[in-house]
Structures are given as C-alpha cells and as structure tokens.
Design an enzyme around this catalytic site. Sequence first.
Site, PDB file in Angstrom:
ATOM      1  N   TYR A  29       0.837  -1.198   0.000  1.00 17.79           N
ATOM      2  CA  TYR A  29       0.000   0.000   0.000  1.00 17.79           C
ATOM      3  C   TYR A  29       0.876   1.253   0.000  1.00 17.79           C
ATOM      4  CZ  TYR A  29      -3.676   3.315   1.038  1.00 17.79           C
ATOM      5  OH  TYR A  29      -4.547   4.364   0.959  1.00 17.79           O
TER       6      TYR A  29
ATOM      7  N   PHE B   5      -7.969  20.717 -24.741  1.00 16.94           N
ATOM      8  CA  PHE B   5      -8.364  19.322 -24.703  1.00 16.94           C
ATOM      9  C   PHE B   5      -9.572  19.216 -23.782  1.00 16.94           C
ATOM     10  CE2 PHE B   5      -8.428  14.890 -23.495  1.00 16.94           C
ATOM     11  CZ  PHE B   5      -8.437  14.327 -24.750  1.00 16.94           C
ATOM     12  N   THR B   6     -10.498  18.338 -24.143  1.00 18.85           N
ATOM     13  CA  THR B   6     -11.802  18.268 -23.456  1.00 18.85           C
ATOM     14  C   THR B   6     -11.665  18.210 -21.925  1.00 18.85           C
ATOM     15  OG1 THR B   6     -11.752  15.876 -23.835  1.00 18.85           O
ATOM     16  CG2 THR B   6     -13.003  17.216 -25.402  1.00 18.85           C
TER      17      THR B   6
ATOM     18  N   ASP C 263       1.102  19.495 -21.436  1.00 19.62           N
ATOM     19  CA  ASP C 263       0.376  18.251 -21.517  1.00 19.62           C
ATOM     20  C   ASP C 263       1.291  17.377 -22.379  1.00 19.62           C
ATOM     21  OD1 ASP C 263      -1.121  16.069 -22.266  1.00 19.62           O
ATOM     22  OD2 ASP C 263      -3.008  17.182 -22.344  1.00 19.62           O
TER      23      ASP C 263
ATOM     24  N   LYS D   2      -1.428   6.717 -23.687  1.00 16.10           N
ATOM     25  CA  LYS D   2      -1.054   7.051 -25.071  1.00 16.10           C
ATOM     26  C   LYS D   2       0.411   6.666 -25.298  1.00 16.10           C
ATOM     27  CE  LYS D   2      -5.012   9.128 -24.265  1.00 16.10           C
ATOM     28  NZ  LYS D   2      -5.253  10.531 -24.132  1.00 16.10           N
TER      29      LYS D   2
ATOM     30  N   ARG E 239     -15.034  14.636 -33.640  1.00 17.15           N
ATOM     31  CA  ARG E 239     -14.328  15.726 -32.990  1.00 17.15           C
ATOM     32  C   ARG E 239     -14.795  16.998 -33.695  1.00 17.15           C
ATOM     33  NH1 ARG E 239     -13.561  14.601 -28.149  1.00 17.15           N
ATOM     34  NH2 ARG E 239     -11.682  13.549 -27.479  1.00 17.15           N
TER      35      ARG E 239
ATOM     36  N   PHE F 284     -20.099  14.470 -25.546  1.00 19.05           N
ATOM     37  CA  PHE F 284     -19.828  13.544 -26.651  1.00 19.05           C
ATOM     38  C   PHE F 284     -19.751  12.092 -26.210  1.00 19.05           C
ATOM     39  CE2 PHE F 284     -15.355  12.915 -25.561  1.00 19.05           C
ATOM     40  CZ  PHE F 284     -15.108  14.036 -24.782  1.00 19.05           C
TER      41      PHE F 284
HETATM   42  C1  LIG Z   1      -6.180  11.425 -23.510  1.00 19.43           C
HETATM   43  C2  LIG Z   1      -5.675  12.757 -23.261  1.00 19.43           C
HETATM   44  C3  LIG Z   1      -5.881  13.392 -22.036  1.00 19.43           C
HETATM   45  C4  LIG Z   1      -6.714  12.798 -20.923  1.00 19.43           C
HETATM   46  O1  LIG Z   1      -6.158  11.648 -20.402  1.00 19.43           O
HETATM   47  P1  LIG Z   1      -7.032  10.441 -19.811  1.00 19.43           P
HETATM   48  O2  LIG Z   1      -6.017   9.422 -19.455  1.00 19.43           O
HETATM   49  O3  LIG Z   1      -7.977   9.995 -20.883  1.00 19.43           O
HETATM   50  O4  LIG Z   1      -7.745  10.950 -18.622  1.00 19.43           O
HETATM   51  C5  LIG Z   1      -5.330  14.649 -21.861  1.00 19.43           C
HETATM   52  N1  LIG Z   1      -4.640  15.251 -22.842  1.00 19.43           N
HETATM   53  C6  LIG Z   1      -4.431  14.679 -24.029  1.00 19.43           C
HETATM   54  C7  LIG Z   1      -3.643  15.385 -25.066  1.00 19.43           C
HETATM   55  C8  LIG Z   1      -4.940  13.417 -24.297  1.00 19.43           C
HETATM   56  O5  LIG Z   1      -4.733  12.862 -25.494  1.00 19.43           O
END
Ligand SMILES: *Cc1c(COP(=O)(O)O)cnc(C)c1O
Length: 462
Positions: A75, A127-128, A218, A261, A386, A453
Amino acid sequence: MEDAHRTWAEPWKIKMVEPIRMTTREEREAAIEAAGYNTFLLEADDVYIDLLTDSGTSAMSDRQWSALMLGDEAYAGSKSFYKLVDAVREVYGYEELVPTHQGRGAEHILSQILIKEGDVVPGNMYFTTTRFHQERAGGKFVDVIVDEAHDPHSLAAFKGNIDMAKLRAVVDEYGADRVPYVSFETNVNMAGGQPVSMANLREVYEYCHPLGILVMLDATRAAENAWFIKQREYGYHDQPISQILREMTSWSDGATVSSKKDNLVNIGGFLALRDPELARQARSMLVAFEGLHTYGGMSGRDMEALAAGIHEMVDTDDHIRARVGQVEYLGDKLIKAGIPVIRPIGGHGVFLDAGTILEHVPQEQFPAQALAAAIYVDSGVRGMERGIVSAGRDPQTGKNRHPALELVRLTIPRRVYTQSHMDVTAESVIKVWEHRDSIRGLRFTYEPESLRFFQARFEPVD
Ligand SMILES: *Cc1c(COP(=O)(O)O)cnc(C)c1O
C-alpha cells in the site's frame, strides 16, 4: 533511419492474437441505432476495426507483461513506484512524480492547486478534460494556438504552436498575476495530432519564466511530437528521440501525462513537477482524490508495466517511426483518393474533414457525428466525432460552441493493427465518400450536461 526510400516494417512480431469479428450490414445498422448514433455507445464486440481512440488501447510488449508479475502491491512505498519515479526522471527529466489513475486525474489536481477563481489559462487549442478541470477550478481558458491550426488546408509544419502575439495579448489584458500557467499541449490532439516546435517551446518558456507564469506541458503525446521535431526542425535530424524529448521538457515547469497514449499501457498517468513545494500541495490533494502518494490510483503492477513502457517508448527510434509511419500510411492512401483530411497527417490518427465531406449537412446537425456513424455501418470500422458535439456549450451563455474544425477521427492504437487493417479502413472511407450525398444529419435525443460527446444520443433528421 537507414535509407528513407526503403520500406519499413513494424519493429515487433506477433506472439499472441485476439480474434475480431466481422458483422453484416443489417447487424451494424441495428447496432448504431441502438447506440443512438454515437460510436462511444457501441458494444466493442460489434466493432471490426476499432479506431475510436488510441487511449489505453496499445498492445503491451512481452517485457511489459512480464513486468506485471514483478508488481509490488505494498500500500505504501511500493518498489514499483520507485521504478516509475526513476523512469520519469530519466526519460522526462522531472524530479517530482505524482502518480494518478489516468491523465484527467493529474489535470484535476494541477488545476486545483494552481487556479483561483477568475484566473485565466492560455493554451494551444484545448483538450476536453483539461479545459473542463480548468473551468471547474474557476479558470477561464483562452485559446492562443496559431491560426493555421484551425485551417484544415494549411500545410504548416508546426500547427500546434502557440501564437506569441496572442499569448502576450492575454497576459497584457489580464496581467501576469491572473495567469497562473500556460497549458501547453504537445502534438495537439484536437488539432489533429499536430506538433509544436522546439523553438516555440523555448520561446514560450523564455517569455513566461521572468513573469512568474509557469509552463505546464500536456506531455501525453510528447514522444510523437519529438518525432516530428526530428523530421521537420533544423538541427534535430541526427538526435535520438530520447534526447529531443528531454530538451522539450526542459522548457517547462511540469507536465500532466495520460500514460494510456505514448507510454504504452492500458491505464495510468501522472503529474510531474520540478518544484517540491508544488508537489507537496499536489500530494496532499492526491490522498483525497486518487490514492496514497506512492500509487495514486494505480496498482503496483500498473506502475511496473508503465515504467517499462516509458523506457520502450524511447529505447530506439524504431518504435515511434513505425507508430507515426502507420498513421501516415493510412493518411496517404486517403489523400491519394482525394478525400479531404487534415494535413499534414498528424501523429496518432487521420482526421477526416467532415465539414467539407458533408457540405450539405449544417453544423447544427452534427456532420462529423453522422459521418462516423456512416463509416461504422459501411464496414464496422469505428471512429469518433471531434467537432461541435465534442466542443460542447459555453458555460456562460449555454450556447453551442462552433469549432472551425468538424472532424471524424480515425485513431490508430499502438502496435495493434497491421497495414492490411489500414487498407480495409481506407477502402471503407472511400466507399462512404462516394455515397456521401445520401448521409443525413442528426439531432439530439439526449444531451448530457458535461463532456456530452461520451454519452449523447441522436436520431437522424428527416
Ligand atoms: C487522452 C488525453 C488526455 C486525458 O487523459 P485520460 O487518461 O484519458 O484521462 C489529456 N490530454 C491529451 C492530449 C490526451 O490525449
């Protein structure tokens, strides 16, 4: 790269296979209707080639699978956590690691510790989930990306760059003390996977640093961005991706990363920082929202596989060349067939210009949503919208935001599909393009309050 004119192949061979199922057109018509014409609501078993997202859909290597067995599920103070700390220090160069369950967990924590009510956060496009957390923390997001990013016909090499004049205008208008940080995304997802240049990263940092404005990357797609810098920016052609990536992050104060990613795992993420005091504040929020600071929402085995994935991402340049190369392979096929797509082809997917393809469908009738559904019905290939649906409503006015780009994204998972799957996909898109006049627009039958979405439902307009 040996010789740019020779064919390359995937730098792996297949050790285990997962069967996929072809369906009939009748089955797909029923499935998309049941899913409210939203490809997010399809059952994966009804999908033949799944290009919904490259998020968490990567194939792990044999080394990563064996790393899972080494996961330390303590933990507190798990060995796997310290391996992850070392991997992030070595590959990204940030000292402080705050692990989270995925990217949005890191965005949430970062927004909460840095943004005060009434603050302004400039960023390149948006980004969303990132913008959602910035707004939820009381901030106002202002887009400062270069104009070319909004132009599907521009062939600019770095369409993800921040426009320095726009950034300066925001800082001049609100004052530096109201701008806690610049939200700087690498390989901008919503612009079609378009990169930022090293020169731009440096310029933004050199402008912000003396003003006390932090630069938060990011860095979710930073390795793909590094590939484009290597290809397109003077002076980088002979540098390994690992070195380019380290220089990129050197022009920042920290980063949020979705490890689903570039990092080649199915779940995970982190916030990385330089300032120990900020990291302390982040960790104190982490225990309430994600988990203890040595796991933050990941299991020990997740962290172990992630540490291995971070290394594999940059161990050789062959991986990233094949990854981006496969996306370009699909893109080039569509370009040759005359299909309107966002160019240059980006790092993680091919973005169809649905606004142009379905000229006869007004944006208020969701052309990209309708096109994604039509491609699914044709072949079982699943892409996603998108455009205006993803852009959502302005929280102040309640009106739909009208993004300039109305796109269908065909996103390629890493190390999962072969070039033959790309051939089948291209064939289907070409078929739908030839019959585009028969595609009708959609209207909402259900509209969720936020990030609509994901779960919205639609029906065709008569
Ligand atoms: C996917 C993504 C996110 C969000 O990450 P999650 O792991 O889906 O929460 C943020 N910024 C970018 C550029 C992304 O492609």
